[in-house]
Structure formats: structure tokens, C-alpha cells
Design an enzyme around this catalytic site. Structure first.
Site, PDB file in Angstrom:
ATOM      1  N   GLY A 163      -6.308  -8.563  -6.524  1.00 27.96           N
ATOM      2  CA  GLY A 163      -6.329  -7.107  -6.605  1.00 27.96           C
ATOM      3  C   GLY A 163      -5.201  -6.491  -6.722  1.00 27.96           C
ATOM      4  N   GLU A 164      -5.421  -5.241  -7.248  1.00 31.45           N
ATOM      5  CA  GLU A 164      -4.012  -4.228  -7.057  1.00 31.45           C
ATOM      6  C   GLU A 164      -4.487  -2.971  -6.800  1.00 31.45           C
ATOM      7  OE1 GLU A 164       0.431  -3.944  -8.974  1.00 31.45           O
ATOM      8  OE2 GLU A 164      -1.120  -5.626  -9.597  1.00 31.45           O
ATOM      9  N   GLY A 216      -0.843  -0.886  -3.176  1.00 38.00           N
ATOM     10  CA  GLY A 216      -0.324  -2.183  -3.039  1.00 38.00           C
ATOM     11  C   GLY A 216      -0.995  -3.390  -3.647  1.00 38.00           C
ATOM     12  N   LYS A 217      -0.528  -4.661  -3.614  1.00 36.11           N
ATOM     13  CA  LYS A 217      -1.163  -5.842  -4.130  1.00 36.11           C
ATOM     14  C   LYS A 217      -2.042  -6.557  -2.979  1.00 36.11           C
ATOM     15  CE  LYS A 217       2.256  -6.446  -7.371  1.00 36.11           C
ATOM     16  NZ  LYS A 217       3.637  -7.193  -7.900  1.00 36.11           N
ATOM     17  N   LYS A 260      -3.013  -7.568   2.303  1.00 36.39           N
ATOM     18  CA  LYS A 260      -2.725  -6.387   1.581  1.00 36.39           C
ATOM     19  C   LYS A 260      -1.263  -6.150   1.747  1.00 36.39           C
ATOM     20  CE  LYS A 260      -4.523  -1.670   0.433  1.00 36.39           C
ATOM     21  NZ  LYS A 260      -5.328  -0.568   0.812  1.00 36.39           N
ATOM     22  N   ASP A 294     -13.687   7.498  -1.427  1.00 31.88           N
ATOM     23  CA  ASP A 294     -13.430   6.638  -2.650  1.00 31.88           C
ATOM     24  C   ASP A 294     -14.413   5.667  -2.586  1.00 31.88           C
ATOM     25  OD1 ASP A 294     -12.185   6.163  -5.089  1.00 31.88           O
ATOM     26  OD2 ASP A 294     -10.884   4.771  -4.263  1.00 31.88           O
TER      27      ASP A 294
END
Length: 305
Positions: free
Chosen positions: A11-12, A16-17, A33, A138
Site C-alpha cells: 500500500g501507499e 509513506g509506503k 510503513k 479517517d
């Protein structure tokens, strides 16, 4: 970071990735992460520091993803920070999508007992955040990780999370992915509380039942209109103070639709709980703690949680 074998990028996010990796010594799967620290910055970015401190505080709950350790790396003149999390094999968005098609067949529904269990665990995780003075801000299916084997759901990605205090301070209204954003935020309110998370929980609840988002707008205005068409256009009687919010205008007048007709697979207790989560007036919106006591969960074996 020689301790880990990176297996794949999974994921990104905003900051960050994220990689799936394996601890070379123990064989444990972890999620790494990666955040790059720019050279002109004095130390670690405030958003990263905030996320680390929140995660360290909240990791005591099994319904919040566990931060195992933090690694600071300097390599080729670059400074990197790795947050090492426990690894879970999927997220709720992918889990819901897996029920849309199985071997070419469209499944009739997401099992109600799974919806009930996941929603209860989500409320447990959100209540844990709120009881420690943290708004997530979120919540969405992509930020809820699922252990398919054990049937456990965990709240993740606290990058937008922040501690809240009483009295409420002014916060940014650029929070929460549009489809799960509470109407008070869409209307420009900068003073909000736990109700923003509970609205998101309601949207996620409905999405598990419908297997598609309840309000899928492509702009803030469209998002509001989707909500108003479904729940009816709010007024001062339903929601005192709504017309004085910054982005309030004269909107088309819609009457509320029947929630039971829109979600025919959801039993009456579930409709009642959803309506309390999608209450316009944030001060009347049900809390996570109250939601866990709702009759919708009466036939759930709560001793397992």
C-alpha cells in the site's frame, strides 16, 4: 533494517509506503510503513511523531493495529523512518469486495453475523480511541485491517488522528475521505468531536450490508446532496445551528427516504442503530460506547471480545 526481508509493497498512504516483510530471526510477518525524512527538516515530521505517540498509547487494545517498534535508518544520505506493525492479511474494503464475486458468482449478501461481529469490534476500537481522547478522523474500510482466520477487525492508519480536549478546539475540516465525511465537516465546521468518527462508522456499517458505499459523491457538494437526498434536507428543527455553518446554502428540499427500503437485508434493530449513527445533529449522534449496548448486538456472544 537488515532484520527484515521485504516481500511486497502492499500500500501507499498519505505519508509513506507500506511493505509486507518478514523478520529474518523469528519468521514473524510484519508491515513496514516507510516515511522519508527530508534532509532540511529538523528531526521527525510532526505528523509522524503524532502518529507514533498515538499508536504507542492506543496499542494496548487488540482492536487497534499494534505498533511493534520504530526504526530510524540513514542510507546514502537519506534519512528514513520505519514503523513496524503487526501484519494482517487484508482490509475491510478487500474483504467486502471478495463477497461481491466468488468463482464468478455474485453472492447474495455479506453474512449478517460477520457484519455484526465486525461492527462490534469497530465500535470497541473506536471507543478505545475516544476514551483515550483521540479522534481517528479517517475511518474507512481501507483503514480497517482484518485477520480472516480469526475474524478480528482492527482500526489502523492514525495518520490523521489527533488528541481532542474539552472544550473543543478548532480543527481542520479537510479530514476523512469524502464518502465517510460527516455533514458538519462538509458544511465547514471546525469545531467537532467524536460524532465525526461515528458518522464514518455508520457509513461503513451500511457499506457492509449493501456491499457498496452509501454516499459516493465526487465533490463536497455532491456528497452533501447524496446525504440530503437520502436522509432529507436538514433544517433548524432537525439540527439546531445548521444554517449558521460556514458553507450552508439554500439547498433543494428533500424528504427522508425509508432506510428499511434502502437496506432491505438489515433487520429492524440494525436500521435503528444505523439511524442513530447517521443522526444529523452531532450532539445527538450515538457514541461508540452506547452503540455497543444497542439491541442490535443482543444476540452476539460478547464474551469472545
Amino acid at each position: 533494517m537488515e532484520k527484515y526481508d521485504k516481500l511486497e509493497k502492499v500500500g501507499e498512504g498519505t505519508y509513506g509506503k507500506v511493505y509486507k516483510a518478514q523478520d529474518k530471526t523469528t519468521g514473524q510477518l510484519v508491515a513496514l510503513k516507510k516515511t522519508r525524512l527530508e534532509m532540511d527538516e529538523e528531526g521527525i515530521p510532526p505528523t509522524t511523531l503524532r502518529e507514533i505517540s498515538l499508536l504507542q498509547m492506543l496499542s494496548q487494545s487488540i482492536y487497534v493495529v499494534r505498533l511493534l517498534r520504530v526504526e530510524h535508518v540513514e542510507k546514502n544520505g537519506k534519512r528514513l523512518l520505519y514503523l513496524v506493525f503487526e501484519y494482517l492479511d487484508t482490509d475491510l474494503k478487500k474483504y467486502i469486495d471478495s463477497y461481491k464475486r466468488a468463482e464468478g458468482q455474485i453472492l447474495s449478501r455479506f453474512p449478517s453475523r460477520v457484519i455484526q461481529s465486525f461492527l462490534y469490534q469497530l465500535c470497541k476500537g473506536v471507543d478505545h480511541c475516544h476514551s483515550h481522547g483521540v479522534l481517528h478522523r479517517d475511518l474507512k474500510p481501507q483503514n480497517l485491517l482484518v485477520d480472516k482466520e480469526k475474524g478480528i477487525l482492527k482500526v489502523a492508519d492514525l495518520g490523521l488522528g489527533r488528541a481532542f480536549t474539552i472544550p473543543l478546539k478548532s480543527y481542520t475540516h479537510e479530514i476523512v475521505t469524502l464518502w465517510y465525511r460527516a455533514p458538519e465537516v462538509l458544511l465547514g465546521s471546525t469545531h467537532y468531536s467524536i460524532g465525526v468518527d461515528m458518522w464514518s462508522v455508520g457509513c461503513i456499517f451500511a457499506e457492509m450490508v449493501r456491499r457498496q458505499p452509501l454516499f459516493a459523491g465526487d465533490s463536497e457538494l455532491q456528497q452533501l446532496l447524496h446525504i440530503f437526498r437520502f436522509l432529507g434536507t436538514p433544517d433548524e428543527e432537525k439540527w439546531p445551528g445548521v444554517s449558521s455553518l460556514r458553507d450552508w446554502h439554500d439547498y433543494p428540499q428533500w424528504k427522508p427516504q425509508s432506510m428499511a427500503n434502502a437496506l432491505p437485508l438489515l433487520e429492524p434493530e440494525g436500521i435503528d442503530l444505523l439511524s442513530k449513527m447517521l443522526e444529523y445533529n452531532p450532539s445527538n449522534r450515538i457514541s461508540a460506547k452506547e452503540a455497543m449496548e444497542h439491541p442490535y448486538f443482543d444476540n452476539l456472544d460478547k464474551s469472545q471480545f
